[in-house]
Structures are given as structure tokens and as C-alpha cells.
Enzyme design. Structure first.
Site, PDB file in Angstrom:
ATOM      1  CE1 TYR A   1      -8.173  -4.285   6.941  1.00  0.00           C
ATOM      2  CE2 TYR A   1      -8.001  -5.480   4.867  1.00  0.00           C
ATOM      3  CZ  TYR A   1      -8.187  -5.479   6.232  1.00  0.00           C
ATOM      4  OH  TYR A   1      -8.376  -6.659   6.894  1.00  0.00           O
TER       5      TYR A   1
ATOM      6  CG  ASP B   1      -2.133  -0.954   0.958  1.00  0.00           C
ATOM      7  OD1 ASP B   1      -2.404  -1.286  -0.207  1.00  0.00           O
ATOM      8  OD2 ASP B   1      -2.756  -1.378   1.939  1.00  0.00           O
TER       9      ASP B   1
HETATM   10 NI    NI Z   1      -7.091  -7.767   7.586  1.00  0.00          NI
END
Ligand code: NI
Length: 661
Positions: A396, A312
Site C-alpha cells: 500500500y 503501519d
Molecule cells: Ni484498502
């Protein structure tokens, strides 16, 4: 997402920036304009990254005037060529410009850009093969309009379309309306590989076996919830005299702590020149601290999931995807926000409002003793300074919280929240690759790994890392009662000896010390690194993600400082075949004893999904602490004033509630 940040007029130009201050809006504008003019950049060029090119630690310590340099990563989206440039803003010239060799192994690509998120969806939805795959799964053309397409960093499996190409793998989610949580409705068995230079689908997986799309709504917006709790009363953080910190530009002072704040597109928040005022002396501890990478490997071998290995930081940019934080929601109390000057994909400067939040928190008891013999009773409350930011990377959400404590402790806590990756599971079928979270909806098991890079500067000068563990001592003359155990100590002298794994049974830990500085008991001054049990990467030796995310195979790495070694996964992990970053850095096997060293710590969380993770998962934590260990001559927080908090009263009688006697 940056588009949520409001543009505002540039702040008045500072007189002279400190060499580590992030680029100002004017500097960003000047850098992109210079490169655009000198390199004849046109409308096809994108600025994947614009940041300060930092001077080295030695140059800063030497003092004197340093040129302001900007680093630019430029993509020609017409040809796919990617360039690294350095602009000397002081001289007003492009001082370096090179095309990156992404067409040869180990390949690589600039991070995925925001505009590509949107372009990917348009390309996928225009593809006849993908549309046919949707139709086969019962979706109408009207349904397709509302399908959510996630451009996921592709991973690297040595396919022709990955080698030297700028691709993402796109997975899709059904939504009955655009506000729905698509992750409750994954469309299984369809993956489009999108070339973002050619703007077309270059590979399509459309599995013969059709898994029904789970249709149960699992929305998380307030309006979608049932009756709300009625027993949550206000809890206010009151600081009538303001906070105890002071801020001067990017420089912060709080409770003997001194540091500078920075921010980069890849790492987000950076702390520089972190030191502690100990009497007359401001003692350096860490020169530069940040999280340079993370990776989330998924443990499901099926079409929609095996390639999911999100890096990320390196594949998207934690700083680029930072949230604008909301006063009274994300942080409570007396908040100082840092607004970050940034460049958008076209190179235009803008301000990311409220990207970094700083505030104080009460943290329970710092120290306490009650002496019953003479009724001496002393207690001091602890407070910590919190410097944080949150990044949303697709499904996320990750928070990165640095905490400084009044006793000299430094902590980094990663907060993991958001929505899990999901998989549709056929009715009556087991889901062997993870946990079920709802009817027909599974969550693939995965791991999250972060890597913190700590360029140490303990008391200035050379630093050394030692490894310690507790071992029982055999019975003998020096252990006549069998109660003695030993604390071993070993110096990590060279880089190849310093890629280390924790061991909770022997309590293995690492200490960073300065062998040239003696503490009050004649030993080198030091800080101890301590962390809870933390996983290592479980993917097999030789697997793609293990080659690419090798940093997650050890807990601790130590390297001799090299300004070129910035990131745990190497410079360009996107579509990279792997082998770079820490495992490569240590091959030089340089001396790390009494040297200018960087300590890298990998930590994380293995996530087996469960119903409680859905629809939005409660925060999971991972992180570490650095605690003074022979650094100070005693508990430095003995000088805290005693105080009684005047807002701590029992309001229950006044509000008609129950009351204690
Ligand atoms: Ni997770």
C-alpha cells in the site's frame, strides 16, 4: 524507501537549532557514536529508531536554553534484546539506557527494519519445508528464485513463537520475471513464520488443499499498458512571482498561518506551533499535530490472511518508509521540499531527499455574492497550502496531506493508493471473504484506520472539548409552528466520558474551545472538528486486533497531556498482546476540562475490493477538518484582494480547436 534517497554532504551547521527542529545529520551521528562507544555496541546492533526527544510544551513556552536530546531504539540482533536510550547531545552523555521488558506480557518488539525485509526473503528461500511447499504448487527451483516474499508484521495470537520473539509472517507471490506485479499471483495456503533473531523459519503453514496460482499478468508499469490516451493536454501551474509562503529552516509562514515542520521515523510529518496571525496577535491553535498510528485489519479467516493487521506506523514507521517525491509528478507548481536528516538501520546518518513537499493549490471559490439589486458582485478564489508526504508500506501507498486555508480551516487528508492484498481463488469457487478483482484473484475485505493526535493550544492556556448535537424540539409554547430544533451542548469533563462515537443522524460534533478567552460575541473561542461518516473497527470484542488497535473503536478521544502518551496504539505495537494506547491512557480518568489536552481522532475506510482497485487502486480519501467556530470575529478572508487570473484565457481558437462565441 530510504535507499532511494541520495546521500549528500551535510548542510552547513545551523547556529542554534530551535528546540523542536529535527535532529541534524551531525546530531544523529553524534548520538549513535556516543551510544556505540559508551554501551560497547558491535556489528550486531541495529538502530530501529533515532529521533529528537522533544521537550515538553511547558518547557518550550517557558523559553530559555534547553538541552538537545536524542531518543534511540537499539536492537541487538544477536540476542534480540532491545534498548531505549536518551542521549543528551548538549552534555555529550548517554543520560538514560534501559532494556525493554519484551520477554514479559504484553510483549512487543521494535518496528520491522528495512534490512529485515531482505533478510526474511533469504531465510524463507533457504527453508527446505517452504521450498517443498513451492514445489508442491508446481514451482521449479528456477521459479523460486523469482518468488516475491513479503515479510508482514506478524500480529499476535499468543503462540509461543510470538511471545517475546521477533517474528514476521511471510507470504509469497509468483513472478514470471522480477518486474512482474507479484500481487496478481498470490501463493495461497503457505505462510512462513520467520524469527529474525534466529534467522530461521519457526513455523510453516502448508495447506493440503492446493489453490492454483493465478497467472494472468496485471502489471502497472507504463510499458505494460495498451494504447495510451491521446487527448490529455498540458495543465500547467504557473506562479511567475514565486509562491506566497516563506520558509526559514523548519519554520513556515503563509497567509497569516505560522507553523514549524518536523518529521519522525514513526509518524513522518509533524506540524508544530500552528497559529494564525489575527491582527496584532499570533494566536496559537495546535501545538503539535501528527498521525501516530494506523491499522489495517483483514476480514478473511483463512491461513494467509486472518493475522494481517498491519500497524503501519508502529510496526514499520511511516517516516522511515517515506518516498523521495518527484518534482512535477507528486506535486505541481512552485514546490518547497524538506529534506529530512535520518539514520539508517546501522545508525549512519543520511538525508532523505524531498521527503516532505509543500506547495499552494487553487481550491475553487472561497466566498462569493452577487447582489442583483445594485449589481454588487464579489468573488474570491480559495487557495490552500499543502504540506504532505507519501509512505509506501509493502503493497500500500499512503499520502498524508495537511491543508491550511485562508479562512482559518485546517484539514488532514489521508490518500490511500497502491496495491491491495490479494488471495488466490480456485476456479469455479466463490470467494466468501471479499470481492473478486480478476479471474482467480480475490481481494480480502479490510478496514483502514488512522489516528491523528492533536495536542491543542487554542489561544494558549486551558482547552475544553464540548459535544453538540441537533435534536428536534417537541411541539409546545416555545415551538408553536414545529420548526424549532435545538443544538445541545455537553462538556466532556473527564477522560472516560470522552471516548466518543459520531452520529450522522443527530449531526453530533465536537468543539474545542478556550474557556479563558472570549470571542467577539462573548463566548469561548473555538474550533469545530468535522468529518465525513467514518467506520469503526468491526472485529469482535476480544479479538486480537481489537485488543491491539483499540483506538479504532471510537472516533474521538480526549486525554490530559502526558508527554509519555505519544501513540494511539502504545509504544511498541509490533508483536504486542494489546491493551495499550488510548484505551489504557484514559483509565486514569483525568480531568480534561480547561486543561492542557490532546484530542485524538480515529478515521478510516472500509474497503470491499472490486475490479477497479486493480492493478493499482485510484486514490481513496479519508480525513477530517478543523474549522474556526467562534474563533474569529468574522470571515477573516474578507481581506483577500480581488484579482483576475491573467493566464485564464481560451486557447482553443489559437490551437485550431473549437471555440465559444
Ligand atoms: Ni484498502
Amino acid at each position: 524507501m530510504p535507499d532511494a534517497h541520495l546521500a549528500e554532504p551535510p548542510p552547513a551547521a545551523a547556529t542554534r537549532p530551535y528546540p523542536l527542529d529535527p535532529l541534524s545529520l551531525e546530531e544523529i551521528g553524534a548520538a549513535t557514536a556516543l551510544v556505540t562507544a559508551e554501551k560497547n555496541l558491535g556489528p550486531a546492533h541495529r538502530f530501529a529508531m533515532v529521533r529528537l526527544e522533544e521537550p515538553g510544551k511547558a518547557e518550550i513556552k517557558a523559553g530559555g536554553a534547553l538541552p538537545r536530546l536524542a531518543f534511540l531504539l537499539v536492537l541487538d540482533r544477536g540476542s534480540g534484546d532491545t534498548f531505549e536510550g536518551i542521549v543528551d547531545l548538549t552534555a555529550g552523555v548517554v543520560s538514560s539506557w534501559k532494556r525493554l521488558p519484551f520477554d514479559a506480557a504484553p510483549y512487543g518488539q521494535a518496528p520491522v527494519m528495512i534490512e529485515e525485509f531482505f533478510r526474511c526473503e533469504a531465510v524463507v528461500k533457504a527453508d527446505a519445508g517452504w521450498r517443498a511447499a513451492m514445489h508442491r504448487r508446481g514451482l521449479t527451483d528456477e521459479d523460486i528464485e523469482r518468488v516475491q516474499v513479503d515479510p508482514f508484521s506478524s500480529g499476535f495470537f499468543n503462540n509461543e513463537f510470538e511471545r517475546g520473539h521477533r517474528v514476521v509472517r511471510a507470504v509469497s507471490y509468483y513472478r514470471e520475471n522480477l518486474k512482474d506485479n507479484g500481487y496478481a499471483h498470490p501463493i495461497e495456503g503457505v505462510v512462513a513464520v520467520v524469527d529474525l533473531v534466529a534467522d530461521k523459519v519457526v513455523d510453516l503453514v502448508d495447506e493440503a488443499e492446493i489453490v492454483p496460482i493465478p497467472k494472468k499478468k496485471r502489471n502497472y508499469d507504463l510499458a505494460s499498458q495498451g494504447p495510451l490516451r491521446t487527448d490529455v493536454k498540458p495543465l500547467d501551474i504557473v506562479q511567475p512571482q514565486g509562491p506566497s509562503f516563506s520558509v526559514d529552516g523548519w519554520k513556515v509562514a503563509w497567509q497569516n498561518w505560522h507553523f514549524r515542520v518536523g518529521f519522525t521515523p514513526r509518524e513522518g510529518l509533524v506540524l508544530y506551533e500552528l497559529g494564525y496571525q489575527d491582527g496584532e496577535k499570533l494566536r496559537p491553535i495546535i501545538y503539535r499535530a501528527s498521525v501516530t498510528e494506523m491499522v489495517v485489519p483483514y476480514a478473511d479467516p483463512t491461513a494467509n490472511h486472518y493475522w494481517k493487521t498491519a500497524f503501519d506506523a508502529g510496526e514499520y514507521g511511516l517516516g522511515k518508509l517515506a518516498n523521495a517525491l518527484e518534482l512535477g509528478c507528486d506535486c505541481l507548481g512552485n514546490i518547497h521540499y524538506f529534506d529530512i536528516p535520518f539514520a539508517d538501520d546501522a545508525g549512519a546518518p543520511f538525508v532523505m531527499k524531498n521527503a516532505v513537499c509543500m506547495h499552494e493549490e487553487d481550491y475553487g471559490i472561497l466566498w462569493k455574492h452577487y447582489e442583483f439589486r445594485n449589481e454588487t458582485f464579489e468573488v474570491r478564489r480559495s487557495r490552500r497550502l499543502v504540506i504532505s508526504f507519501f509512505a509506501t508500506v509493502g503493497n500500500y501507498d499512503y499520502g498524508f496531506y495537511w491543508y491550511l486555508y485562508q479562512d482559518g480551516t485546517i484539514q488532514l487528508e489521508a490518500k490511500l493508493s497502491g496495491i491491495i492484498q490479494t488471495a488466490a481463488v480456485a476456479p469455479g469457487k466463490p470467494y466468501p471473504w471479499g470481492g473478486m478483482v480478476d479471474e482467480g484473484l480475490g481481494g480480502p475485505t479490510h478496514q483502514h484506520f488512522f489516528n491523528a493526535r492533536l495536542h491543542m493550544d487554542l489561544d494558549g492556556g486551558g482547552n475544553t472539548v464540548t459535544e453538540h448535537e441537533f435534536l428536534p424540539r417537541p411541539w409546545g409554547k416555545d415551538n408553536p409552528y414545529g420548526n424549532v430544533f435545538d443544538t445541545t451542548s455537553k462538556t466532556l469533563a473527564r477522560e472516560l466520558d470522552a471516548a466518543r462515537i459520531a452520529d450522522g443522524v443527530t449531526g453530533r460534533y465536537w468543539k474545542i474551545s478556550n474557556p479563558n478567552a472570549a470571542n467577539s460575541v462573548g463566548k469561548p473561542t473555538g474550533y469545530k472538528m468535522s468529518f465525513p461518516p467514518s467506520p469503526l473497527m468491526l472485529a469482535q470484542e476480544g479479538s486480537s486486533v481489537r485488543r491491539r488497535g483499540g483506538f479504532a473503536t471510537k472516533h474521538v478521544w480526549v486525554t490530559q497531556y502526558d508527554p509519555a502518551e505519544k501513540y494511539a496504539s502504545g509504544d511498541y505495537p509490533n508483536l504486542n498482546a494489546g491493551g495499550g494506547g488510548l484505551p489504557a491512557y484514559i483509565q486514569a480518568n483525568r480531568n480534561i476540562e480547561n486543561e492542557d489536552i490532546v484530542v485524538w481522532h480515529s478515521f478510516g475506510h472500509t474497503h470491499v475490493c472490486k475490479p477497479e482497485d486493480f492493478p493499482v487502486m485510484p486514490v481513496e480519501y479519508a480525513g477530517f477538518m478543523l474549522k474556526p467556530n467562534g474563533f474569529f470575529a468574522g470571515n477573516v478572508a474578507m481581506d483577500l484582494p480581488a484579482g483576475r487570473n491573467e493566464h485564464s484565457v481560451d486557447h482553443r481558437a489559437a490551437t485550431g480547436g473549437g471555440c465559444c462565441a
